[in-house]
Each structure stands twice: as C-alpha cells, then as structure tokens.
Write a protein that holds these residues in place. Structure first.
Motif, PDB file in Angstrom:
ATOM      1  N   SER A 250       0.866  -1.181   0.000  1.00  0.00           N
ATOM      2  CA  SER A 250       0.000   0.000   0.000  1.00  0.00           C
ATOM      3  C   SER A 250       0.897   1.224   0.000  1.00  0.00           C
ATOM      4  O   SER A 250       1.880   1.275   0.759  1.00  0.00           O
ATOM      5  CB  SER A 250      -0.896   0.024   1.240  1.00  0.00           C
ATOM      6  OG  SER A 250      -1.541   1.279   1.345  1.00  0.00           O
ATOM      7  N   HIS A 251       0.585   2.199  -0.837  1.00  0.00           N
ATOM      8  CA  HIS A 251       1.390   3.425  -0.833  1.00  0.00           C
ATOM      9  C   HIS A 251       1.100   4.252   0.408  1.00  0.00           C
ATOM     10  O   HIS A 251       1.955   5.009   0.879  1.00  0.00           O
ATOM     11  CB  HIS A 251       1.133   4.253  -2.088  1.00  0.00           C
ATOM     12  CG  HIS A 251       2.129   5.354  -2.278  1.00  0.00           C
ATOM     13  ND1 HIS A 251       2.001   6.583  -1.677  1.00  0.00           N
ATOM     14  CD2 HIS A 251       3.296   5.386  -2.972  1.00  0.00           C
ATOM     15  CE1 HIS A 251       3.043   7.338  -2.005  1.00  0.00           C
ATOM     16  NE2 HIS A 251       3.837   6.635  -2.780  1.00  0.00           N
TER      17      HIS A 251
ATOM     18  N   PHE B 213      -0.449  10.101  -0.389  1.00  0.00           N
ATOM     19  CA  PHE B 213       0.632  11.021  -0.737  1.00  0.00           C
ATOM     20  C   PHE B 213       0.530  12.251   0.163  1.00  0.00           C
ATOM     21  O   PHE B 213      -0.477  12.963   0.140  1.00  0.00           O
ATOM     22  CB  PHE B 213       0.518  11.465  -2.205  1.00  0.00           C
ATOM     23  CG  PHE B 213       0.855  10.384  -3.187  1.00  0.00           C
ATOM     24  CD1 PHE B 213       2.110  10.321  -3.783  1.00  0.00           C
ATOM     25  CD2 PHE B 213      -0.076   9.411  -3.516  1.00  0.00           C
ATOM     26  CE1 PHE B 213       2.427   9.321  -4.694  1.00  0.00           C
ATOM     27  CE2 PHE B 213       0.230   8.404  -4.427  1.00  0.00           C
ATOM     28  CZ  PHE B 213       1.486   8.363  -5.007  1.00  0.00           C
TER      29      PHE B 213
ATOM     30  N   ALA C 239       0.493   2.247   5.538  1.00  0.00           N
ATOM     31  CA  ALA C 239       1.662   1.714   4.837  1.00  0.00           C
ATOM     32  C   ALA C 239       2.405   0.697   5.703  1.00  0.00           C
ATOM     33  O   ALA C 239       2.819  -0.366   5.226  1.00  0.00           O
ATOM     34  CB  ALA C 239       2.594   2.854   4.428  1.00  0.00           C
TER      35      ALA C 239
ATOM     36  N   ASN D 149       2.851  -2.957   4.286  1.00  0.00           N
ATOM     37  CA  ASN D 149       4.192  -3.174   3.745  1.00  0.00           C
ATOM     38  C   ASN D 149       5.139  -3.851   4.722  1.00  0.00           C
ATOM     39  O   ASN D 149       5.949  -4.687   4.324  1.00  0.00           O
ATOM     40  CB  ASN D 149       4.789  -1.839   3.290  1.00  0.00           C
ATOM     41  CG  ASN D 149       3.935  -1.156   2.257  1.00  0.00           C
ATOM     42  OD1 ASN D 149       3.182  -1.791   1.524  1.00  0.00           O
ATOM     43  ND2 ASN D 149       4.027   0.163   2.190  1.00  0.00           N
TER      44      ASN D 149
ATOM     45  N   THR E 203      11.753  -0.546  -2.554  1.00  0.00           N
ATOM     46  CA  THR E 203      11.634   0.584  -3.469  1.00  0.00           C
ATOM     47  C   THR E 203      12.847   1.493  -3.432  1.00  0.00           C
ATOM     48  O   THR E 203      13.467   1.690  -2.372  1.00  0.00           O
ATOM     49  CB  THR E 203      10.388   1.424  -3.141  1.00  0.00           C
ATOM     50  OG1 THR E 203      10.356   2.575  -3.995  1.00  0.00           O
ATOM     51  CG2 THR E 203      10.395   1.899  -1.701  1.00  0.00           C
TER      52      THR E 203
ATOM     53  N   GLY F 246       6.041  10.719  -0.993  1.00  0.00           N
ATOM     54  CA  GLY F 246       6.405   9.324  -0.757  1.00  0.00           C
ATOM     55  C   GLY F 246       6.880   8.993   0.641  1.00  0.00           C
ATOM     56  O   GLY F 246       7.357   7.876   0.880  1.00  0.00           O
TER      57      GLY F 246
ATOM     58  N   TYR G 230       5.233   5.795   2.479  1.00  0.00           N
ATOM     59  CA  TYR G 230       5.613   4.575   1.769  1.00  0.00           C
ATOM     60  C   TYR G 230       7.074   4.240   2.018  1.00  0.00           C
ATOM     61  O   TYR G 230       7.424   3.100   2.365  1.00  0.00           O
ATOM     62  CB  TYR G 230       5.351   4.784   0.280  1.00  0.00           C
ATOM     63  CG  TYR G 230       5.646   3.587  -0.602  1.00  0.00           C
ATOM     64  CD1 TYR G 230       5.024   2.373  -0.391  1.00  0.00           C
ATOM     65  CD2 TYR G 230       6.536   3.700  -1.668  1.00  0.00           C
ATOM     66  CE1 TYR G 230       5.285   1.285  -1.212  1.00  0.00           C
ATOM     67  CE2 TYR G 230       6.795   2.617  -2.503  1.00  0.00           C
ATOM     68  CZ  TYR G 230       6.166   1.420  -2.265  1.00  0.00           C
ATOM     69  OH  TYR G 230       6.434   0.344  -3.082  1.00  0.00           O
TER      70      TYR G 230
END
Length: 262
Positions: free
Chosen positions: A95-96, A99, A113, A117, A145, A155, A158
């Motif tokens: 999941s991002h 933003f 996140a 993640n 990433t 970002g 994330y």
C-alpha cells in the motif's frame, strides 16, 4: 530454467509487478504458482494468463489480505496441502499509504503503509517459515523501493514503511540462515507497466503536457533514459528466489537501471 520444479507463492497479484512475478515464475519452469490478493477477479485473470502461457505449471488462487494473520496462514496451508512444499515466497503486496509531506502531521497514511508493507509482509513470511524450516531450504523475497534512498513528492509514508522492511530483511535473514533459509529484497525504481502507464496518463492530462514528456521526466535520472519494465524487475526478484542466488542472503538488489548505484 531458474525455477524448474519449484513451488512459488506470490502475494499482491495486481495489474503491475505482482502478475508479472506469477507469469515469469511459470515461464521459468515453476511446477506450481500459488497467488494471493484481496481481489478474486485479479487472481482469476492471472490464473487464465498463466495457463495460457504454459500447461506445465499448476496454479492455486487464494484470496488473501496480508494484514490478516489467519488469511496468511490459510494461504500457506492451502499451498502446502495442494503442492506438498513451499520453495519460495515473493512478498509483492503493498500500500502506498497516500501522498503527503511529513510536515502535514497526519499519521494515518503511515499507519496504513506500515500495516501492509511491513506487518503484512511479516505475517506472510511467518506463515511459510515453519514449512521452509522443515524442508531445510526456502527463499523469501521482499519487494522494496528506490524511494527509500531517493525521496519523491508525497512518498514519505511509503518510504518509511519500506525502510523498516529493509531492516527487517537483514534480521530475518540472520535468524533463519541456520535453518537453510534465505531472505533478500529487491529495490525497484519506476517500472514501465500498467500502474505507471496510468500515472503518466493522469499526470499528462492534469498538466496539459504530452505523455512522452512525463515519461521522459520520470526516466531522466536513469542512465540511458530507459525505464525498466515490470517483467524485467520480476525476473530480478525471481533470480533472488532461485538456487542461482544461493550465496546471497540479507541483501538488497537494485532493479532500477542504474538510477541509484552503490
């Protein structure tokens, strides 16, 4: 073939890297691919594409939300019951988290996140550890990433969750090595596939510029200016899951075309 006769689990089978991981695993000779995602429709689509590619790879679809420990255990148990072993797990679900800038002070995106993640990837990894330890062999690959090392607008949540995941990879790799298991990560940059193509279209429309311009901007920091594809990054992850990477443990491999170099 990299994965000849292997049983490979892939979490997070969606329109981008996830489905390419499943397809490339089948192409590389996997005996079976077990795929999990929250969206059953995406799983069935992936299954059809794999079976259209080869008739030598079995496919198991298990709807799975990796934030649910019981769902992760169910996914692993079904895979074991169906195929008798688990050789590799690729944790691609993510999941991002939205933003936003750090200064905005809303922790909800970060919590989301982290839940997916970091904690979700740990849930899924713990679900396969017992069987891999019984086998005395197994490989886990976490998809990470480039954003951990190269900040981009919005970002922060994330990247923070993925930074925590990167640290966890090193600890899990150290702990499980005595049992014959390997744990590694793949750090991807921008990947040319359906999700990024959609982002390029949306950005171009919002800014009133061409899609070619937006794509060029995203690719500007890559030597040669070529964004790597989902398929290319999937193959790099599957290399880490294969026996060819038996000497690699606790590492993070860059798959960004040289945008960041150690």
């Amino acid at each position: 073939m990299l994965l000849k006769d292997k049983v490979v689990m892939v979490s997070g089978v969606g329109p981008g890297l996830g489905i390419k991981l499943a397809l490339e695993a089948a192409r590389e000779g996997a005996r079976a691919v077990a795929i999990g995602a929250r969206d059953k429709g995406r799983l069935l689509e992936a299954q059809q594409r794999i079976l259209a590619l080869t008739n030598t790879c079995e496919v198991l679809c298990v709807p799975t939300d990796i934030t649910d420990i019981d769902a992760c255990n169910h996914f692993a148990a079904n895979t074991l019951e169906q195929f008798g072993r688990i050789d590799a797990l690729i944790n691609s679900a993510f999941s991002h988290g939205g933003f936003q800038a750090v200064e905005e002070g809303d922790n909800a995106p970060l919590r989301e996140a982290l839940e997916v993640n970091l904690l979700g990837s740990l849930n899924m990894s713990r679900a396969v550890l017992g069987q891999m330890r019984t086998q005395g062999a197994g490989a886990i690959v976490m998809i990470n990433t480039l954003g951990v090392r190269k900040p981009y607008e919005g970002g922060a949540a994330y990247a923070a969750s993925k930074s925590a995941l990167a640290a966890t990879v090193r600890y899990l790799a150290t702990e499980q090595a005595v049992h014959g298991l390997r744990v590694n990560a793949l750090a991807c940059g921008w990947m040319w596939g359906e999700p990024v193509q959609a982002l390029v279209r949306q950005t171009a429309a919002a800014r009133g510029v061409s899609e070619e311009q937006v794509r060029a901007e995203l690719s500007a920091g890559i030597p040669g200016g070529r964004m790597r594809t989902d398929e290319e990054c999937a193959r790099a992850a599957l290399f880490l899951a294969s026996d060819y990477a038996s000497a690699i443990n606790g590492a993070q491999l860059d798959a960004n075309g040289g945008e960041m170099m150690h």
